[in-house]
Write an enzyme that holds these catalytic residues in place. Structure first.
Site, short mmCIF file in Angstrom:
data_model
loop_
_atom_site.label_atom_id
_atom_site.label_comp_id
_atom_site.label_asym_id
_atom_site.label_seq_id
_atom_site.Cartn_x
_atom_site.Cartn_y
_atom_site.Cartn_z
N HIS A 110 22.00 -14.68 -8.26
CA HIS A 110 22.60 -14.26 -6.97
C HIS A 110 22.26 -12.81 -6.65
CE1 HIS A 110 25.22 -17.86 -7.37
NE2 HIS A 110 25.21 -17.52 -8.65
N SER B 113 2.60 5.84 5.86
CA SER B 113 3.14 5.68 7.20
C SER B 113 2.44 6.66 8.12
CB SER B 113 4.64 5.95 7.16
OG SER B 113 5.09 6.43 8.42
N LYS C 44 6.26 8.27 2.81
CA LYS C 44 6.27 6.83 2.56
C LYS C 44 5.11 6.33 1.72
CE LYS C 44 8.55 3.93 4.04
NZ LYS C 44 8.61 3.36 5.38
N GLU D 52 3.90 -7.60 0.83
CA GLU D 52 4.50 -7.98 2.12
C GLU D 52 3.59 -8.94 2.88
OE1 GLU D 52 7.25 -4.41 3.73
OE2 GLU D 52 5.17 -3.87 3.40
#
Ligand code: ARG
Length: 464
Positions: A158, A279, A285, A292
């Protein structure tokens, strides 16, 4: 009006240019060209072998087809929409090369059995390539696992801290998923590798062909038993896309884990520059674009599976032009799975590092050793459910007093239950917690070392 491919004289005028483009598949089925040529060469050899054409005609067809293969490879054969599809394009070029002999190639054949043959030859080759990639990916997982048997990582259910794990055990879970994928592809391959060649348009042919001969030349394991089924079956494409979808499920689960492992909140891995992006505005970043994209591309393979299922549903026998729609999704599924396997292999091999100190700290800062306290008492004769409730209370008190289980004094333990002895500290030490899970297939180090041995055997690597 666009020039017609090869229609019989019953046609008087050509297609509307829009319809010609709408009808054509050459823009995508050109992907099949080498398989089309190989399939046609086998068909030509069979026509000569059975005496339907002469030996010399057969040879001319085979060498003319070989010339087209070379022309295509050197970029000198680029058929356009006027050819309609790859099959017509090759036949037309063959007739230019060999003259009237080329017109004999299509004896006892239809594009319906032809396209089925091409697609199967294509898919068989792709399956073999994907299986090689899976093996490569598994070997990278195995390498990292072998170096990290005693590296601990929090285990979750979980997405809540559950019990600590050997990092090797965690990675070997993916090894096993990929192993099933590889086996599934072998199973799919058995049904891909059946020859529809010679089923004709739908009903077979009046010529004395030898379907087993072409099947053997093309290394098919068997031939379709029923000509109608042979030309209209696309189960094999659906099965492949289903297997491809499951590969994507597995890759995207790992991708998701890498994404949050790389977050500041988890901090379990560092992304290396070779596999991370920045970024355009936020200079601090470092983004996990590779996993992804893998996660993001998963949906398109599922989409192709759905499209194929819907395309087949309710389709009357035998060939219908709907079936031309099987190809783009199939090709894209192959390309997507191939690209994702390759990228994830690079990412794991050289694009990230596990932060082992951070992982070691992580497993010490939670209650993931609570089960072990309950197991400790149960081993000393306290019924497990009773022990479980007692530890639940201990955890509650610890949370209220901002302590971890390891912070309790022996006196405090003994107050909780007289069965506690000094060895409780050893029992709740994360390394011991992991080592103790020595049941078959568990995360205990002995089990993990066995699992690593088995994994090496699966990959045919020498034992260490
Ligand atoms: N381009 C077609 C396809 O991909 C080839 C088969 C055409 N057959 C036909 N009867 N029109 O399905």
């Amino acid at each position: 009006m666009t020039q017609q491919p090869n229609w019989s004289p019953r046609f008087e005028s050509g297609l509307h240019p829009h319809i010609a483009r709408f009808n054509a598949s050459i823009n995508f089925d050109i992907e099949l060209i080498e398989y089309d040529i190989t399939g046609s060469q086998a068909h030509a050899k069979m026509l000569a072998h059975t005496g339907i054409i002469s030996e010399s005609e057969g040879e001319q067809l085979v060498s003319g087809l070989e010339q087209i293969r070379q022309e295509y490879r050197s970029g000198n054969f680029t058929p356009g929409v006027d050819a309609e599809d790859v099959h017509f394009a090759v036949e037309r070029r063959l007739t230019e090369i060999t003259g009237d002999v080329g017109k004999k190639l299509h004896t006892a054949r239809s594009r319906n059995d032809q396209v089925g043959t091409d697609t199967r030859l294509y898919l068989r080759a792709q399956i073999e390539q994907i299986q090689r990639q899976i093996r490569e990916f598994q070997s990278v997982l195995l390498d990292i696992a072998e170096q990290n048997v005693e590296t601990l990582i929090p285990g979750y259910t979980h997405l809540q801290r559950a019990q600590p794990l050997s990092l090797a055990h965690h990675l070997l879970a993916y090894f096993q998923m990929l192993e099933r994928d590889c086996q599934r592809l072998s199973d799919v391959r058995r049904r891909v590798n059946i020859s529809p060649l010679g089923c004709g348009a739908l009903a077979g042919t009046t010529f004395p062909i030898d379907r087993h001969y072409t099947a053997e030349l093309l290394h098919f394991d068997a031939v379709y038993e029923n000509s109608l089924d042979g030309v209209s079956d696309r189960d094999f494409a659906i099965e492949f896309t289903c297997a491809a979808s499951l590969i994507m499920v597995h890759l995207s689960r790992l991708a998701e884990e890498v994404i949050f492992w790389a977050s500041q909140e988890f901090g379990f891995v560092t992304l290396l520059d070779s596999c991370a992006t920045g970024s355009s505005i936020m200079p601090q970043k470092k983004n996990p674009d590779v996993p992804e994209l893998v996660r993001g591309k998963t949906g398109r393979v599922f989409g192709h599976l759905q499209a194929l299922l819907v395309m087949m549903k309710g389709l009357p026998l035998a060939y219908n032009k709907d079936l031309q729609e099987d190809k783009e999704g199939l090709f894209d599924s192959v390309k997507t799975v191939t690209a994702c396997l390759e990228s994830m292999t690079i990412l794991l091999r050289s694009g990230l590092q596990f932060r082992t100190h951070r992982l070691a700290d992580a497993v010490c800062e939670d209650f993931s050793n609570a089960t072990d306290v309950a197991d400790y008492l149960a081993t000393k004769g306290v019924p497990f459910r009773e022990a479980y409730n007692l530890v639940g209370k201990v955890v509650k008190t610890c949370i209220a007093t901002n302590k971890l289980l390891k912070d309790l004094t022996l006196e405090e333990w003994k107050q909780l239950h007289p069965a506690f002895e000094a060895d409780i500290y050893q029992a709740i030490n994360p390394l011991q917690v992991v080592a103790a899970r020595n049941s078959y297939g568990g995360t205990g180090f002995t089990q993990v070392r066995e699992a690593l041995k088995n994994a090496r055997a699966i990959l045919n690597l020498p034992t260490k």
